[in-house]
Enzyme design. Structure first.
Site, PDB file in Angstrom:
ATOM      1  N   TRP B 110      15.642 -14.784 -18.515  1.00 42.79           N
ATOM      2  CA  TRP B 110      15.722 -15.010 -19.966  1.00 42.79           C
ATOM      3  C   TRP B 110      16.468 -16.309 -20.279  1.00 42.79           C
ATOM      4  O   TRP B 110      16.052 -17.102 -21.118  1.00 42.79           O
ATOM      5  CB  TRP B 110      16.459 -13.820 -20.568  1.00 42.79           C
ATOM      6  CG  TRP B 110      16.464 -13.657 -22.040  1.00 42.79           C
ATOM      7  CD1 TRP B 110      16.838 -14.565 -22.983  1.00 42.79           C
ATOM      8  CD2 TRP B 110      16.087 -12.466 -22.755  1.00 42.79           C
ATOM      9  NE1 TRP B 110      16.734 -14.004 -24.229  1.00 42.79           N
ATOM     10  CE2 TRP B 110      16.281 -12.729 -24.124  1.00 42.79           C
ATOM     11  CE3 TRP B 110      15.646 -11.194 -22.373  1.00 42.79           C
ATOM     12  CZ2 TRP B 110      16.037 -11.759 -25.111  1.00 42.79           C
ATOM     13  CZ3 TRP B 110      15.408 -10.246 -23.351  1.00 42.79           C
ATOM     14  CH2 TRP B 110      15.586 -10.533 -24.698  1.00 42.79           C
ATOM     15  N   HIS B 113      15.276 -20.069 -20.847  1.00 38.09           N
ATOM     16  CA  HIS B 113      14.870 -20.637 -22.142  1.00 38.09           C
ATOM     17  C   HIS B 113      16.128 -21.232 -22.766  1.00 38.09           C
ATOM     18  O   HIS B 113      16.982 -20.515 -23.261  1.00 38.09           O
ATOM     19  CB  HIS B 113      14.244 -19.561 -23.020  1.00 38.09           C
ATOM     20  CG  HIS B 113      12.983 -19.026 -22.446  1.00 38.09           C
ATOM     21  ND1 HIS B 113      11.743 -19.468 -22.840  1.00 38.09           N
ATOM     22  CD2 HIS B 113      12.756 -18.129 -21.455  1.00 38.09           C
ATOM     23  CE1 HIS B 113      10.809 -18.842 -22.134  1.00 38.09           C
ATOM     24  NE2 HIS B 113      11.399 -18.020 -21.288  1.00 38.09           N
ATOM     25  N   ASP B 212      15.618 -19.996 -32.987  1.00 37.70           N
ATOM     26  CA  ASP B 212      14.759 -20.223 -34.148  1.00 37.70           C
ATOM     27  C   ASP B 212      13.361 -19.684 -33.854  1.00 37.70           C
ATOM     28  O   ASP B 212      12.995 -19.427 -32.703  1.00 37.70           O
ATOM     29  CB  ASP B 212      14.743 -21.705 -34.549  1.00 37.70           C
ATOM     30  CG  ASP B 212      14.082 -22.587 -33.518  1.00 37.70           C
ATOM     31  OD1 ASP B 212      12.887 -22.388 -33.228  1.00 37.70           O
ATOM     32  OD2 ASP B 212      14.749 -23.483 -32.984  1.00 37.70           O
ATOM     33  N   HIS B 218       7.674 -19.431 -28.522  1.00 37.48           N
ATOM     34  CA  HIS B 218       7.444 -19.994 -27.186  1.00 37.48           C
ATOM     35  C   HIS B 218       7.884 -18.982 -26.110  1.00 37.48           C
ATOM     36  O   HIS B 218       7.166 -18.739 -25.131  1.00 37.48           O
ATOM     37  CB  HIS B 218       8.238 -21.292 -27.046  1.00 37.48           C
ATOM     38  CG  HIS B 218       7.965 -22.028 -25.774  1.00 37.48           C
ATOM     39  ND1 HIS B 218       6.764 -22.619 -25.495  1.00 37.48           N
ATOM     40  CD2 HIS B 218       8.739 -22.235 -24.687  1.00 37.48           C
ATOM     41  CE1 HIS B 218       6.810 -23.170 -24.294  1.00 37.48           C
ATOM     42  NE2 HIS B 218       7.992 -22.946 -23.786  1.00 37.48           N
ATOM     43  N   ARG B 223       6.612 -14.584 -22.197  1.00 39.96           N
ATOM     44  CA  ARG B 223       7.175 -13.331 -21.686  1.00 39.96           C
ATOM     45  C   ARG B 223       6.437 -12.085 -22.153  1.00 39.96           C
ATOM     46  O   ARG B 223       6.637 -11.010 -21.574  1.00 39.96           O
ATOM     47  CB  ARG B 223       8.664 -13.260 -22.059  1.00 39.96           C
ATOM     48  CG  ARG B 223       9.497 -14.415 -21.539  1.00 39.96           C
ATOM     49  CD  ARG B 223       9.377 -14.596 -20.023  1.00 39.96           C
ATOM     50  NE  ARG B 223      10.207 -15.716 -19.550  1.00 39.96           N
ATOM     51  CZ  ARG B 223      10.314 -16.043 -18.270  1.00 39.96           C
ATOM     52  NH1 ARG B 223       9.653 -15.390 -17.331  1.00 39.96           N
ATOM     53  NH2 ARG B 223      11.073 -17.078 -17.915  1.00 39.96           N
TER      54      ARG B 223
END
Lengths: 303, 303, 303, 303
Positions: B110, B113, B212, B218, B223
């Site tokens: 995670w 990102h 955001d 994205h 995912r």
């Protein structure tokens, strides 16, 4: 500032509407929401939205299930600790969205702060208004003689008048021709994406700008500083007042540990230690360059 | 999920409090605020705060003085146009803050990102709970034979039982020893910042995560995809449901133009054109590799 | 450190090859290229590539057509000025790429620095080696009694022995079971993406990490600091040595204005000014909290 | 382009110097280093430095000890796989630094790409040259009648002449007054940070711009696109040629999977499937809006 009656009505209408929310609410910022705070001759800063408050900083720092705040005193202490020790991530948990109207040459400095979100009014798509920044007489300043990127005292008399006259007449002529080029009255009309290139950098643009509190503080530390150009500093000062109403504890910590703080180099720390032990320290025996010594004196003498 | 009575009470208390705000309010998200949506055996996703709604995307795109929305139909059309043409900045004008509880090996994926804000529960400072992810039997899957970084069918019988037994017993033993090392009962106790290294990657951690809407989309595109590892995909799917309630127009556009969309390479576009002109196109005369041809067939045949 | 003969041969082969380039070359860094600098028991830092040198910082600051450097003295002065006044963009014009082997719990701290590029060895795709960080006896430290997120003196005698024994045996047992789970010998074998969750956080991982000099300095200021956890600090210290050889002027400026510098709050500055005017200043009349006063004393007394 | 003899000499001197390096070297880019590639009437793009090559992408993807490349064929296959499946991090491992001279209105679009490093020539500190972008006659285009943010055919005859005349005369007059305001000949001289506001947006500025390959591809996909404004597109096209020489495999993959690729929405994919099954699909029964249907037809009919 020059908002139209229609724009003022739109703002008032939005201010008149409230709805219940379960989210953190900052009373100080609710009061300011949507109102245009004037800056320079035609510019403004308006708060459009925000996320979080002082308590939200603590809640994130504690990764809490509930509000995560303890006593008010405890929260303020935590916020000051986080600021002092450069724990920046909890401050990133607050966010603010502003609508800003500003001259293009200020916008060009502003946009260098990359960690923010921006939607600018498009002069490819739309027609810009006839609004140009013309400095007030006291801000028509001479080039600084000691600092290449600074200004000295205000110009006086005929020289000042000549400058203002040039700025005004060039702005107006360029805008007249901008209008003439895009006009579709008896001709095809130049593409707006091309015509905009005729407008000088004191024309006003506007954008929505969204930033987290940590990065906003970074912006304010650099742009509310005495060395920042006057025309961006007044925006930063307006934003400082807004932030003080939004997150008062965090803003106070920012004032104490950033805005009003001083950074001493390794050599400067050594000088302070020697001076407090009673040694005579001068530039010659300080290990500082002449320039650094002047900066040091300003800090430790307070003037 | 295993929230304590105290934690549940804290959540309920926060849900019970509302205050008026002038900001944009998303009814769909207000309903979900603070509630823990369970994921895996001990994990959850909770919405802590948000900024903006569908209308705020249009307002920013139009750099408006008021709400900036026109008709509902007009707004949906604008949002779909922005998504289709990769105008990402208006989507960045919405923001969401989540509290997530998740196994460490999921957290490690995670965190890749980077365009997000994170406050993680500190195992240097605090003691982690005895909570480990143990897959449900149907998710104890074999190594894929065709994809080095994927899984095949569920293991069966004794092999599955052996795996589950190893995962459980190693988790428990490691946690027992973690407790024994930091214990200050009759000994000094090892530093927490060291003891944590004895805990396996299925231990649960938790964080506040703020992002955001553009960057969230994205994240979700990668995912919530069928190729993502199951254990992070279930978090993404839960977040998809949350976003659908928050910004329904934007979410629908995301489904149509991203999640459900297909990217055809220059060669694939050429194949489609030839096929629609009636040509016989096979892998041999397609210009595609065998692997690309399989991917192409899946898209244009729909299976 | 435990490089295989084959790996050492690959490194030596790469070190043996040179080619001419027109780009800026740092002699100091060329010397170090590809060599594995050992850190902790199995870790290392290797420089894989770099862009720029001290002169490149000046060249970018001056937006030059040619090399953009003037006298060596002039360049060093400019670099120190840029560092002192927080002009960070010229330092972003240098870039370095490292290959790092490090325990997972260190990697989890490291990755929080988001402004960098990372490619990590994939335990979804590949099998991790049987390599775990086991602290040297002098680093098996007790929990600090005054700082929740710190450590005190080394544990002694039986307690230390017990800790080391637990760390070693849990690492080995978890790895044995990891191997048993993924084995395809007489069984299907668990998916690697699942099996990895059984490995404790002291297992070693590795990655390629690329960062610009400004963000590297930010990393080093926080992680080479005395308050950083020992296990990441040793990586930062190794990197400090590397940077000193790469951009000696910039590194010296970093030492003077960041690493060895002190930040005084507005109240602390006021205290220094009063003390230098001969006033008696104590915590009581300082405006500082007890904790801040201790930090202040440490700075101005030098101990 | 208008480089002075002195600037050309500086460039040639730098091109004449080589030194040995152990780093990855791209022959194609070495050939181009420092040379100014002309764009528009006074602009250029110069490569100042770079890091990595095609092999470096593979080396990072494999987290290798040595060069990490296998056969050339194998490397190209890996690069295409990474591009096709949006594995962006290995492409971030290559970096390029450019010196660009460009009109301010182009710079304002360009800077919206935030993931890059920039050092711009400072008009606060220095005096800008008398260089303005004046479009070639064939680029003096009319406003598009169908696209608010686009242009149509070139203006003809008197209208075109009038536009060019206005652009030239306004540029010259504004620059004359800029010079007059800052002049210290018989007067104090206005601060440069103020005087620059009188210059229109077609004045040339210059900067050093550094970016990784992944973010450069993102820039090129948007700015080398047919919908990008002509004046930024020509810079993007020049950069495409540079990248093709630097990392030929990666550039080819970019052309096939990004530049020349098409994204089909979920509804468009469905249309293709139905058409290939022999169904008659028209806008009415397609589920697409009229606008989307036009876009779809353009893709699948190839015109």
């Amino acid at each position: 500032m020059s908002l139209s009656t229609e724009q003022l009505a739109e703002i008032e209408e939005q201010r008149g509407q409230t709805a219940p929310t379960r989210r953190a609410v900052s009373e100080g910022l609710e009061e300011r929401l949507f109102t245009a705070h004037p800056v320079l001759d035609h510019g403004f800063v308006r708060v459009i939205d925000y996320m979080g408050d002082d308590a939200a900083i603590c809640q994130a720092a504690r990764v809490s299930y509930g509000k995560g705040t303890k006593s008010v005193q405890n929260d303020e202490g935590l916020i000051r600790y986080l600021m002092r020790h450069w724990h920046s991530t909890p401050f990133e948990m607050c966010e603010i969205k502003l609508h800003v109207k500003l001259p293009v040459f200020v916008a060009r400095q502003w946009i260098r702060h990359r960690t923010a979100n921006v939607n600018e009014y498009s002069a490819r798509y739309s027609i810009l208004d006839r609004e140009f920044y013309i400095p007030a007489p006291e801000h028509v300043a001479a080039q600084s003689e000691i600092n290449n990127q600074g200004r000295g005292d205000a110009l006086q008399g005929e020289e000042a008048a000549r400058v203002l006259d040039m700025l005004k007449s060039d702005s107006m002529r360029c805008y007249d021709n901008y209008e003439a080029m895009i006009s579709q009255d008896g001709q095809q009309g130049l593409a707006r994406e091309l015509a905009r290139m005729n407008l000088p950098a004191n024309v006003y643009t506007q954008w929505y700008w969204k930033v987290d509190l940590h990065n906003l503080f970074h912006f304010l530390r650099l742009r509310a500083d005495a060395h920042a150009q006057y025309e961006i500093r007044v925006y930063a000062e307006t934003m400082c007042n807004i932030v003080a109403d939004w997150v008062p504890f965090a803003y106070k910590a920012f004032e104490d540990y950033r805005l009003g703080a001083a950074s001493l180099s390794a050599q400067m720390v050594n000088c302070v230690q020697r001076m407090l032990r009673g040694e005579e320290v001068s530039q010659e025996n300080s290990g500082l360059s002449a320039r650094e010594w002047r900066e040091f004196e300003t800090i430790v003498r307070g003037n």
